[in-house]
Each structure stands twice: as structure tokens, then as C-alpha cells.
Motif scaffolding. Structure first.
Motif, PDB file in Angstrom:
ATOM      1  N   UNK A  33     -68.258 111.935  13.174  1.00 24.27           N
ATOM      2  CA  UNK A  33     -68.667 113.334  12.967  1.00 24.27           C
ATOM      3  C   UNK A  33     -68.956 113.635  11.500  1.00 24.27           C
ATOM      4  N   UNK A  34     -68.220 112.982  10.604  1.00 24.80           N
ATOM      5  CA  UNK A  34     -68.360 113.266   9.169  1.00 24.80           C
ATOM      6  C   UNK A  34     -69.503 112.510   8.511  1.00 24.80           C
ATOM      7  N   UNK A  35     -70.054 111.502   9.182  1.00 27.30           N
ATOM      8  CA  UNK A  35     -71.144 110.726   8.596  1.00 27.30           C
ATOM      9  C   UNK A  35     -72.395 111.607   8.501  1.00 27.30           C
ATOM     10  N   UNK A  36     -72.994 111.742   7.324  1.00 24.94           N
ATOM     11  CA  UNK A  36     -74.164 112.615   7.164  1.00 24.94           C
ATOM     12  C   UNK A  36     -75.350 112.204   8.038  1.00 24.94           C
ATOM     13  N   UNK A  37     -75.513 110.910   8.247  1.00 24.47           N
ATOM     14  CA  UNK A  37     -76.630 110.396   9.037  1.00 24.47           C
ATOM     15  C   UNK A  37     -76.360 110.606  10.529  1.00 24.47           C
ATOM     16  N   UNK A  38     -77.332 111.128  11.260  1.00 24.98           N
ATOM     17  CA  UNK A  38     -77.179 111.311  12.706  1.00 24.98           C
ATOM     18  C   UNK A  38     -77.445 110.035  13.486  1.00 24.98           C
ATOM     19  N   UNK A  39     -78.092 109.057  12.868  1.00 27.56           N
ATOM     20  CA  UNK A  39     -78.396 107.787  13.526  1.00 27.56           C
ATOM     21  C   UNK A  39     -77.274 106.785  13.247  1.00 27.56           C
ATOM     22  N   UNK A  40     -76.603 106.382  14.309  1.00 30.15           N
ATOM     23  CA  UNK A  40     -75.425 105.514  14.191  1.00 30.15           C
ATOM     24  C   UNK A  40     -75.608 104.250  15.023  1.00 30.15           C
ATOM     25  N   UNK A  41     -75.376 103.096  14.422  1.00 31.97           N
ATOM     26  CA  UNK A  41     -75.279 101.835  15.161  1.00 31.97           C
ATOM     27  C   UNK A  41     -73.797 101.510  15.243  1.00 31.97           C
ATOM     28  N   UNK A  42     -73.225 101.606  16.453  1.00 34.85           N
ATOM     29  CA  UNK A  42     -71.784 101.425  16.639  1.00 34.85           C
ATOM     30  C   UNK A  42     -71.518 100.046  17.218  1.00 34.85           C
ATOM     31  N   UNK A  43     -70.718  99.230  16.520  1.00 32.57           N
ATOM     32  CA  UNK A  43     -70.422  97.869  16.973  1.00 32.57           C
ATOM     33  C   UNK A  43     -68.911  97.621  16.908  1.00 32.57           C
ATOM     34  N   UNK A  44     -68.390  96.637  17.680  1.00 30.02           N
ATOM     35  CA  UNK A  44     -69.065  95.911  18.760  1.00 30.02           C
ATOM     36  C   UNK A  44     -68.812  96.503  20.150  1.00 30.02           C
ATOM     37  N   UNK A  45     -67.844  97.445  20.262  1.00 28.04           N
ATOM     38  CA  UNK A  45     -67.380  97.880  21.579  1.00 28.04           C
ATOM     39  C   UNK A  45     -68.236  99.014  22.143  1.00 28.04           C
ATOM     40  N   UNK A  46     -69.026  98.716  23.169  1.00 27.86           N
ATOM     41  CA  UNK A  46     -69.899  99.737  23.760  1.00 27.86           C
ATOM     42  C   UNK A  46     -69.109 100.784  24.534  1.00 27.86           C
ATOM     43  N   UNK A  47     -67.909 100.443  24.997  1.00 25.83           N
ATOM     44  CA  UNK A  47     -67.095 101.421  25.733  1.00 25.83           C
ATOM     45  C   UNK A  47     -66.472 102.442  24.782  1.00 25.83           C
ATOM     46  N   UNK A  48     -65.884 101.965  23.695  1.00 25.45           N
ATOM     47  CA  UNK A  48     -65.391 102.889  22.679  1.00 25.45           C
ATOM     48  C   UNK A  48     -66.570 103.689  22.111  1.00 25.45           C
ATOM     49  N   UNK A  49     -67.699 103.012  21.900  1.00 25.76           N
ATOM     50  CA  UNK A  49     -68.884 103.688  21.393  1.00 25.76           C
ATOM     51  C   UNK A  49     -69.388 104.770  22.329  1.00 25.76           C
ATOM     52  N   UNK A  50     -69.318 104.504  23.634  1.00 26.79           N
ATOM     53  CA  UNK A  50     -69.725 105.489  24.634  1.00 26.79           C
ATOM     54  C   UNK A  50     -68.810 106.701  24.595  1.00 26.79           C
ATOM     55  N   UNK A  51     -67.515 106.461  24.434  1.00 27.57           N
ATOM     56  CA  UNK A  51     -66.554 107.559  24.322  1.00 27.57           C
ATOM     57  C   UNK A  51     -66.856 108.402  23.081  1.00 27.57           C
TER      58      UNK A  51
END
Length: 305
Positions: free
Chosen positions: A137-155
Motif C-alpha cells: 500500500x505504501x509503495x508509490x508505484x501502482x505497478x507491482x511484480x510480486x514474487x514468488x508466492x502467487x497465493x500470498x500475492x493474490x491475497x
């Protein structure tokens, strides 16, 4: 020696050699009992950085010992069981993510702490399961590449709909193996129990939970709750530890699949052998790796405040 005698000898040796022992919450009870600190991977690294001991013995997996070394590069960090790796941490390497970054150059790379030190060197910020939502939420950029866990990333994506989160096909194979059918069976067996799950579980399982949180979050919730019965949707050792902490409550396994072989690899004998110099492995990272990988951890600390 029996277990009690071995524990007593370990306590004597760690005091004699001035060694701080860290045990991840997924470790066996007899190991947690001789540790100076227990908890999740990031908490342990912070604890290690604060102590005066110049030698740290990690009872956990390799990436956790690496994180300790990144936060305390001047200290000697030992991994009790050299074979204890992490299936999730080993799924993605620097070469793969470098290629992905070329395709998404305007994305901020957010790495779960469950990654290797080498991979962290090319990431922008690190997160834990408990801090991921707050930090993204605090990252200024709205585009995020979240690795490696797609389930945590989905949450995280569900909690941060304002962000454009790109996920890759990775994650914890242990948590991801739990199915909604298993949840339904557990709820039928224990109709009065609340379901507490880790966000590394698939979204369909998380959607059926009463509480979703990190290992420490699950433990704190269960201990503070007025409820008396819980189904624990993370590594089965957590249900065991909670039963010791709260003997007046009932804790049930969600699934017998939730056993991490890497976490179970470390034995009390491994800890003893490491202390006597007959086993274990010292974690060595180049100064270049420490400097580069430390940046995303420092950013995690900054954004996590």
C-alpha cells in the motif's frame, strides 16, 4: 543421551560458547525449548541483529540463515542442518526474474522474504506475510511484480485493489496443496471451531477462513481469542505449540499435508553436532551480495514502520 539430557548439554554448550540459538516456529517442540528466540523468519533475523552474541545458530531453513547474515554480516551465522532448504525460495532465481523485469520495466519488484539472498539483490523491497499488505500500500508505484508466492500475492491484491499486481506461478507447495474439500471435511468434523489459515494457501481455501494471517498472526489470534476451538491451516507444528500454550483450548490440523519436510529436517542432534563443531554449515555471503540484497530489506524496514 535422552532428549532431556541432550537439551541440558545444548544449553550448557551455547552458554559456554556464547552462541544465540534461533528456532523458527515450525521447528519441533524440543528444539524450540532450547532456543533463545522463536518466531517467524523475519522476527528471528531482527532478534539476531540485536543480541551481543557474535555467533548465531539458525534452526530453520537456508533463506532464514541468509537473512540473518544480511542483517548481521559481521556475525558468524550457522545453519544447524545444511540440507534444510525451501521449495518456494528455490523456485525462482536471479536469471529468471531479470528476464521478467525486462518485460515489465516500470514495475516495482516485491520479494517475499522466502527468497534467496542472490535473488534479493535485484529486488526493490522485501515483505513478510504479516507486512506485505501494509508495505505494498505504501509503495508509490501502482505497478507491482510480486514474487514468488502467487497465493500470498493474490491475497495482497485483494487487500490492495488500487494496485496493478503481476503474479508469477510460484508458492509454497505444502500450503498450496490444501483443498476446499479438506476444509469442508475439517469443518464438518469440528463444527464449533474457527478456521485460521496462512495466506500461502490457495484463494479458495482462504475464502473459507475465519482469520487469514502469518504464522505469528495465527498464534496471537488463537491465544487471545475467547473461542475455545480452532482448525489450524498452516504447518502442523503450530497446532502442537498452541496446544502447549493454551491447554484449555482445542487445536486441530486442517490437513495432514501441512508438514514441511525441510523444517522437519533439523533434529535436536543436529543442534548438538553444530555446537560441537561436528555438523552444521556456516553461511558465507560475499560483500557484494550483502550490500545489494540488504537494500530491499532496509526498504522493508522503512516502509514497515
Amino acid at each position: 543421551m535422552n532428549v532431556a539430557q541432550l537439551q541440558e548439554e545444548i544449553l550448557r554448550l551455547k552458554k559456554e560458547k556464547d552462541i544465540c540459538i534461533l528456532a523458527h516456529s515450525y521447528q519441533a517442540r524440543e528444539i524450540c525449548e532450547i532456543a533463545d528466540f522463536t518466531g517467524d523468519s523475519y522476527k528471528l533475523s531482527v532478534d539476531a541483529a540485536k543480541v551481543s552474541n557474535q555467533t548465531i545458530l539458525m534452526c530453520g531453513v537456508r533463506f532464514m540463515a541468509e537473512t540473518c547474515k544480511l542483517l548481521s554480516p559481521e556475525k558468524t551465522v550457522l545453519l544447524a542442518q545444511p540440507l534444510a532448504g525451501c521449495a518456494m525460495a528455490d523456485q525462482m532465481d536471479r536469471q529468471l526474474i531479470s528476464q521478467v523485469k525486462e518485460k515489465y520495466p516500470d514495475y516495482t519488484v516485491v520479494a517475499y522474504v522466502n527468497t534467496t539472498a542472490d535473488l534479493k539483490t535485484i529486488c526493490d523491497v522485501c515483505v513478510t506475510s504479516s507486512s506485505a499488505v501494509q508495505i505494498v500500500r505504501k509503495i508509490p508505484n501502482n505497478n507491482i511484480l510480486f514474487i514468488p508466492d502467487c497465493n500470498l500475492g493474490s491475497y495482497v491484491a485483494q487487500q490492495c485493489p488500487e494496485k496493478n499486481i503481476k503474479l508469477l506461478n510460484g508458492g509454497c507447495p505444502i500450503h498450496a496443496a490444501v483443498t476446499p474439500d479438506e476444509v469442508r471435511k475439517a469443518k464438518a468434523l469440528y463444527p464449533g471451531a474457527e478456521l485460521l489459515v496462512h495466506p500461502e494457501c490457495v484463494p479458495e481455501v482462504c475464502a473459507m477462513a475465519d482469520y487469514i494471517g502469518s504464522t505469528s498472526g495465527i498464534m496471537n489470534y488463537a491465544m487471545k481469542s475467547e473461542k475455545k476451538e480452532f482448525i489450524i491451516g498452516t504447518e502442523i507444528s503450530i497446532a502442537e505449540h498452541l496446544q502447549y500454550e493454551c491447554p484449555d483450548k482445542e487445536f486441530h490440523f486442517l490437513s495432514m499435508k501441512l508438514i514441511c519436510p525441510n523444517m522437519k529436517a533439523t533434529t535436536l542432534a543436529d543442534v548438538y553436532n553444530c555446537l560441537t563443531g561436528k555438523g552444521g554449515e556456516e553461511i558465507l555471503l560475499s560483500e557484494e551480495t550483502v550490500t545489494a540484497a540488504r537494500r530491499c530489506i532496509d526498504e522493508m524496514i522503512r516502509l514497515g514502520e
